[in-house]
Write a protein that holds these residues in place. Structure first.
Motif, PDB file in Angstrom:
ATOM      1  N   LEU A  86     -16.092   0.347   3.198  1.00  0.00           N
ATOM      2  CA  LEU A  86     -15.272  -0.360   2.206  1.00  0.00           C
ATOM      3  C   LEU A  86     -16.099  -0.784   1.006  1.00  0.00           C
ATOM      4  O   LEU A  86     -17.280  -1.140   1.116  1.00  0.00           O
ATOM      5  N   LYS A  87     -15.443  -0.750  -0.151  1.00  0.00           N
ATOM      6  CA  LYS A  87     -16.055  -1.115  -1.419  1.00  0.00           C
ATOM      7  C   LYS A  87     -15.288  -2.269  -2.049  1.00  0.00           C
ATOM      8  O   LYS A  87     -14.113  -2.498  -1.721  1.00  0.00           O
ATOM      9  N   SER A  88     -15.903  -2.940  -2.969  1.00  0.00           N
ATOM     10  CA  SER A  88     -15.241  -4.073  -3.614  1.00  0.00           C
ATOM     11  C   SER A  88     -13.954  -3.632  -4.299  1.00  0.00           C
ATOM     12  O   SER A  88     -12.974  -4.386  -4.336  1.00  0.00           O
ATOM     13  N   GLU A  89     -13.946  -2.413  -4.787  1.00  0.00           N
ATOM     14  CA  GLU A  89     -12.736  -1.921  -5.479  1.00  0.00           C
ATOM     15  C   GLU A  89     -11.587  -1.606  -4.532  1.00  0.00           C
ATOM     16  O   GLU A  89     -10.487  -1.276  -4.978  1.00  0.00           O
ATOM     17  N   ASP A  90     -11.823  -1.715  -3.224  1.00  0.00           N
ATOM     18  CA  ASP A  90     -10.744  -1.562  -2.251  1.00  0.00           C
ATOM     19  C   ASP A  90     -10.003  -2.882  -2.033  1.00  0.00           C
ATOM     20  O   ASP A  90      -8.992  -2.912  -1.315  1.00  0.00           O
ATOM     21  N   THR A  91     -10.492  -3.949  -2.619  1.00  0.00           N
ATOM     22  CA  THR A  91      -9.831  -5.241  -2.493  1.00  0.00           C
ATOM     23  C   THR A  91      -8.414  -5.166  -3.048  1.00  0.00           C
ATOM     24  O   THR A  91      -8.223  -4.779  -4.212  1.00  0.00           O
ATOM     25  N   ALA A  92      -7.438  -5.520  -2.215  1.00  0.00           N
ATOM     26  CA  ALA A  92      -6.033  -5.387  -2.612  1.00  0.00           C
ATOM     27  C   ALA A  92      -5.149  -5.916  -1.498  1.00  0.00           C
ATOM     28  O   ALA A  92      -5.601  -6.127  -0.359  1.00  0.00           O
ATOM     29  N   VAL A  93      -3.884  -6.094  -1.831  1.00  0.00           N
ATOM     30  CA  VAL A  93      -2.859  -6.255  -0.802  1.00  0.00           C
ATOM     31  C   VAL A  93      -2.391  -4.860  -0.419  1.00  0.00           C
ATOM     32  O   VAL A  93      -2.043  -4.057  -1.295  1.00  0.00           O
ATOM     33  N   TYR A  94      -2.405  -4.592   0.863  1.00  0.00           N
ATOM     34  CA  TYR A  94      -2.010  -3.274   1.376  1.00  0.00           C
ATOM     35  C   TYR A  94      -0.624  -3.375   2.004  1.00  0.00           C
ATOM     36  O   TYR A  94      -0.364  -4.245   2.845  1.00  0.00           O
ATOM     37  N   TYR A  95       0.237  -2.457   1.585  1.00  0.00           N
ATOM     38  CA  TYR A  95       1.607  -2.411   2.069  1.00  0.00           C
ATOM     39  C   TYR A  95       1.860  -1.091   2.793  1.00  0.00           C
ATOM     40  O   TYR A  95       1.366  -0.040   2.359  1.00  0.00           O
ATOM     41  N   CYS A  96       2.644  -1.146   3.846  1.00  0.00           N
ATOM     42  CA  CYS A  96       3.167   0.102   4.389  1.00  0.00           C
ATOM     43  C   CYS A  96       4.597   0.260   3.881  1.00  0.00           C
ATOM     44  O   CYS A  96       5.282  -0.718   3.565  1.00  0.00           O
ATOM     45  N   ALA A  97       5.015   1.487   3.777  1.00  0.00           N
ATOM     46  CA  ALA A  97       6.331   1.790   3.239  1.00  0.00           C
ATOM     47  C   ALA A  97       6.905   3.026   3.918  1.00  0.00           C
ATOM     48  O   ALA A  97       6.164   3.883   4.395  1.00  0.00           O
ATOM     49  N   LYS A  98       8.211   3.091   3.910  1.00  0.00           N
ATOM     50  CA  LYS A  98       8.946   4.168   4.554  1.00  0.00           C
ATOM     51  C   LYS A  98       9.516   5.110   3.492  1.00  0.00           C
ATOM     52  O   LYS A  98      10.048   4.663   2.470  1.00  0.00           O
ATOM     53  N   ASP A  99       9.436   6.402   3.754  1.00  0.00           N
ATOM     54  CA  ASP A  99      10.066   7.341   2.840  1.00  0.00           C
ATOM     55  C   ASP A  99      11.580   7.163   2.875  1.00  0.00           C
ATOM     56  O   ASP A  99      12.157   6.848   3.916  1.00  0.00           O
ATOM     57  N   SER A 100      12.207   7.410   1.744  1.00  0.00           N
ATOM     58  CA  SER A 100      13.653   7.205   1.668  1.00  0.00           C
ATOM     59  C   SER A 100      14.459   8.351   2.265  1.00  0.00           C
ATOM     60  O   SER A 100      15.652   8.205   2.528  1.00  0.00           O
ATOM     61  N   GLN A 101      13.788   9.499   2.466  1.00  0.00           N
ATOM     62  CA  GLN A 101      14.491  10.679   2.953  1.00  0.00           C
ATOM     63  C   GLN A 101      14.155  10.979   4.401  1.00  0.00           C
ATOM     64  O   GLN A 101      13.010  10.851   4.825  1.00  0.00           O
ATOM     65  N   TYR A 102      15.153  11.447   5.142  1.00  0.00           N
ATOM     66  CA  TYR A 102      14.991  11.779   6.557  1.00  0.00           C
ATOM     67  C   TYR A 102      14.119  13.015   6.731  1.00  0.00           C
ATOM     68  O   TYR A 102      14.391  14.044   6.116  1.00  0.00           O
ATOM     69  N   ALA A 103      13.041  12.875   7.494  1.00  0.00           N
ATOM     70  CA  ALA A 103      12.236  13.994   7.963  1.00  0.00           C
ATOM     71  C   ALA A 103      11.635  14.861   6.868  1.00  0.00           C
ATOM     72  O   ALA A 103      11.279  16.013   7.118  1.00  0.00           O
ATOM     73  N   THR A 104      11.495  14.319   5.673  1.00  0.00           N
ATOM     74  CA  THR A 104      10.902  15.101   4.604  1.00  0.00           C
ATOM     75  C   THR A 104      10.127  14.186   3.673  1.00  0.00           C
ATOM     76  O   THR A 104      10.290  12.962   3.699  1.00  0.00           O
ATOM     77  N   TYR A 105       9.293  14.799   2.860  1.00  0.00           N
ATOM     78  CA  TYR A 105       8.511  14.037   1.887  1.00  0.00           C
ATOM     79  C   TYR A 105       9.248  14.013   0.568  1.00  0.00           C
ATOM     80  O   TYR A 105       9.523  15.057  -0.026  1.00  0.00           O
ATOM     81  N   SER A 106       9.571  12.827   0.099  1.00  0.00           N
ATOM     82  CA  SER A 106      10.290  12.720  -1.160  1.00  0.00           C
ATOM     83  C   SER A 106       9.490  11.982  -2.208  1.00  0.00           C
ATOM     84  O   SER A 106       9.824  12.035  -3.392  1.00  0.00           O
ATOM     85  N   SER A 107       8.460  11.260  -1.785  1.00  0.00           N
ATOM     86  CA  SER A 107       7.649  10.342  -2.602  1.00  0.00           C
ATOM     87  C   SER A 107       8.399   9.079  -2.964  1.00  0.00           C
ATOM     88  O   SER A 107       7.859   8.189  -3.613  1.00  0.00           O
TER      89      SER A 107
END
Length: 122
Positions: A86-107
């Motif tokens: 880890l580096k100082s520039e990794d300092t952040a709040v980290y969030y997990c998130a769910k894709d909006s589309q079923y079974a595919t990558y939508s971004s």
């Protein structure tokens, strides 16, 4: 309802490691691509990593490649982010998130957790 709860953040020295977890509920976790996104102090949101439904395909922000690993345990409805060197520039709040589309990558991400703070400092 959909819930994503992150944990595992904290204070770590440069060069150290942390493992973040995200426990999901309210949807069929194994059917969705999942993301880690972060927000450093005073900056905008930054996509960090994404993993496909089965865990066999992963992608990373260039600045974390070789240091971070994303994984998931579909039996436990849990997403992970292993962060090494880890580096100082990794300092952040980290969030997990769910894709909006079923079974595919939508971004597109339609649900987020409340985040966990990672502070990298000596």
């Amino acid at each position: 309802q959909v819930q994503l709860v992150e944990s595992g953040g904290g204070l770590v020295q440069p060069g150290g490691s942390l493992r973040l977890s995200c426990t999901a509920s309210g949807f069929t976790f194994s059917n969705y691509w999942m993301y880690w996104v972060r927000q450093a102090p005073g900056k905008g949101l930054e996509w960090v990593s994404v993993i496909n439904t089965g865990g066999g395909s992963t992608y990373f922000l260039d600045s974390v490649k070789g240091r971070f690993t994303i994984s998931r345990d579909n039996a436990k409805n849990t997403l992970y982010l292993q962060m090494n060197s880890l580096k100082s520039e990794d300092t952040a709040v980290y969030y997990c998130a769910k894709d909006s589309q079923y079974a595919t990558y939508s971004s597109g991400m339609n649900y987020w957790g409340k985040g966990t703070l990672v502070t990298v400092s000596s």
